[in-house]
Scaffold this active site. Structure first.
Site, PDB file in Angstrom:
ATOM      1  N   CYS A 195     -16.334  36.505 -14.867  1.00 10.47           N
ATOM      2  CA  CYS A 195     -15.315  35.676 -15.512  1.00 10.47           C
ATOM      3  C   CYS A 195     -14.006  35.856 -14.766  1.00 10.47           C
ATOM      4  O   CYS A 195     -13.335  36.867 -14.910  1.00 10.47           O
ATOM      5  CB  CYS A 195     -15.149  36.071 -16.978  1.00 10.47           C
ATOM      6  SG  CYS A 195     -13.912  35.080 -17.814  1.00 10.47           S
ATOM      7  N   LEU A 196     -13.681  34.889 -13.938  1.00  9.46           N
ATOM      8  CA  LEU A 196     -12.444  34.966 -13.160  1.00  9.46           C
ATOM      9  C   LEU A 196     -11.928  33.533 -13.018  1.00  9.46           C
ATOM     10  O   LEU A 196     -12.648  32.657 -12.549  1.00  9.46           O
ATOM     11  CB  LEU A 196     -12.740  35.584 -11.781  1.00  9.46           C
ATOM     12  CG  LEU A 196     -11.534  35.804 -10.860  1.00  9.46           C
ATOM     13  CD1 LEU A 196     -10.562  36.806 -11.450  1.00  9.46           C
ATOM     14  CD2 LEU A 196     -11.992  36.283  -9.478  1.00  9.46           C
TER      15      LEU A 196
END
Lengths: 180, 402
Positions: free
Chosen positions: A117-118
């Protein structure tokens, strides 16, 4: 008086022309993606950044790469070798690559399938981001997780409350991957 | 704390990330009647219905942009290239290409790497090359440009190029923009400007115009369609203090931009007129004694009716049947005109005079009408060719102006 114009734009020869152009354009897309990835590869080889590396997979397909990040010093990941896979679409760099951790990793922003998750790999992707900048971002994410939006809630909580316990989980989960 | 498992969260996140609104149609449409916009709002809020009704008259043509998160960027980029093509000035195109390429230094100054941005610049350069070729070949309309902008990869490349220029420009001129931003400028550029799908906002649009568009001598006007009072859309000029040779007009509806075109007929109309004239003048008048097309006193009496200022410059009306221009001109009566276009020599000077028609014996209407002076302005009457011109000479839009 509009329809004179409509006629010229919808007439058969024009549509044929457009189809031909599009076929050519498709080829150009692949060429452009290849050109871009070659430029990135060249850059990575000419000026490598410490702690990261990346190379296209051996199958000759420039659209899939394998990368490694060495866990930065003074983080729970210090000295660990983490492998990742990059998959590029035909629309790259106008769509982010799909990046996964192949090495099992315990991290607040990575799930147990290695998904990350970026924001820059999602809606904040920019066409000037690249393999190198993504790896550098991930490298810093190792030492500075974003605990506001964790994929691994337990890891996020441990990071904030018990660094020692966190590191134990990191080492327990880590498993060096053999070269394929 | 959270009832969803990480897997579910991830699944929803993935769905959310991959969500794309169901937008149909091409990235850039062909020019079409803006009457459709009026129809769309006919049953909406009365203010919107009134404004779109007026808009269909003042700005009869529009070009719809796909609402894919890039519509504002794409509208301005397309408008810029379309205008360059419409001006049909090869040296201007060359100057613009040189200017845009010189802006690479802006990207260098803010640390963008050439090996990353060069493919975007290449795509823009390719569009310039297409425009130069089209001008040289006398391509009649801009459909090649529409095709190029509907090719997603090169369309995205050009937009990315303009995004990066805008971002670099803002970073180098922070004092002009920071006060209008809700977040630090660097962060704004990274999350709103340099991204691949973030819609342009007003600050970004102003910066895009300041950096890329204004230097071309082009203006940008936004026409806001909202519920504010009034009977027409609210115009806003983005660079009001600079003289512009032409203006790109954007229709703004919350979250979406399209292109608009004012009711401007092609001004370089002389060959069309002469063509018609010469065609008919090869025959004897259908009724002897009938008033010629050229000097109908009833029409002469209408004040301000288009007087053709180009007549005095025209060598001879009978030259034009061999000119290739009329047919091309007539295919796009709404081609955006420019001051450059306006006073061109109406007939290509190299057009050969047909040897079968001796210049010394002019066609019948001319010989029979002594009142026609050879140097004064003339009224042309052929209804076929006057139609587009009338919209400029007769005040048809006045009732809608307040």
């Amino acid at each position: 008086m509009d329809y004179t114009m409509e006629d010229t734009q919808n007439s058969a020869p024009d549509s044929l022309e457009a189809t031909k152009l599009n076929a050519g354009a498709q080829r150009n897309d692949t060429q452009s993606v290849t050109k871009r990835l070659q430029a990135e590869l060249m850059q990575l080889m000419l000026s490598p950044s410490p702690g990261i590396s990346a190379f296209p997979d051996a199958d000759g397909n420039l659209l899939s790469w394998t990368a490694t990040i060495t866990g930065p010093t003074e983080t729970p990941y210090e000295g660990l070798i983490l492998k990742l896979s990059f998959a590029f679409s035909n629309n790259y760099p106008y769509a982010p690559p799909t990046v996964l951790f192949k090495t099992p990793i315990y991290h607040p922003n990575v799930d147990f399938s290695g998904r990350i998750c970026l924001d820059i790999l999602r809606d904040k992707w920019s066409a000037v981001y690249n393999v190198q900048s993504v790896l550098l971002s991930l490298q810093s994410l190792l030492g500075e997780p974003n605990n506001a939006s964790p994929l691994n809630a337990q890891a996020a909580e441990l990071w904030d409350t018990n660094q020692e316990e966190f590191k134990r989980h990191v080492l327990a989960r880590h498993r060096d991957l053999d070269d394929e | 704390m959270n009832p969803l498992s990480p897997e579910e969260m991830e699944r929803f996140q993935k769905l959310s990330n991959e969500f794309e609104p169901d937008v149909q149609g091409p990235l850039v449409s062909t020019k079409q009647s803006s009457h459709a916009i009026a129809v769309e709002y006919a049953n909406a809020d009365p203010t919107l219905a009134t404004k779109t009704g007026t808009l269909a008259v003042t700005h009869p043509m529009t070009r719809i942009m796909k609402g894919d998160g890039n519509c504002g960027w794409r509208a301005v980029a397309f408008g810029y290239f379309e205008m360059l093509f419409a001006l049909r000035d090869p040296s201007r195109v060359q100057r613009e290409l040189a200017r845009i390429k010189s802006l690479n230094t802006l990207m260098d100054q803010v640390g963008q790497e050439e090996h990353l941005y060069e493919i975007f610049v290449d795509a823009t350069e390719d569009i310039f090359a297409q425009i130069s070729a089209a001008i040289q070949n006398g391509t009649p309309d801009e459909s090649f440009l529409v095709d190029a902008f509907n090719e997603e990869y090169s369309s995205n490349s050009v937009i990315t190029h303009f995004r990066l220029l805008t971002s670099a420009w803002m970073k180098l001129n922070p004092h002009r923009y920071q006060a209008f931003l809700p977040l630090p400028l660097d962060q704004y550029c990274a999350t709103q400007v340099e991204t691949v799908r973030t819609e342009i906002d007003e600050v970004g649009l102003q910066a895009l115009v300041d950096c890329v568009i204004e230097g071309a001598g082009l203006g940008v006007e936004i026409l806001y369609l909202d519920r504010s009072e009034g009977e027409a859309v609210t115009p806003h000029q983005l660079s009001p203090n600079r003289p512009n040779i032409a203006t790109i007009r954007l229709l703004y509806r919350p979250g979406h931009y399209d292109l608009l075109y004012r009711a401007e007929p092609t001004v370089n109309m002389a060959p069309v007129v002469n063509y018609q004239y010469a065609m008919t003048s090869n025959y004897s008048p259908w009724e002897q004694g009938a008033l010629s097309f050229d000097v109908n006193p009833h029409l002469m009496s209408i004040p301000n009716l288009m007087a053709d200022p180009s007549y005095g410059m025209a060598p001879s009306p009978i030259m034009s049947p061999v000119s290739p221009t009329p047919a091309q001109q007539s295919t796009s009566p709404f081609r955006v005109s420019s001051p450059q276009d306006m006073f061109h020599s109406p007939v290509p000077s190299h057009a050969p005079v047909p040897s079968t028609i001796p210049i010394s014996s002019p066609p019948p209407p001319m010989t029979s009408l002594p009142s026609r002076s050879s140097d004064g302005p003339q009224i042309r009457l052929n209804p076929l060719v006057m139609k587009p011109n009338l919209s400029r000479s007769l005040p048809i839009t006045t009732p809608f102006k307040k």
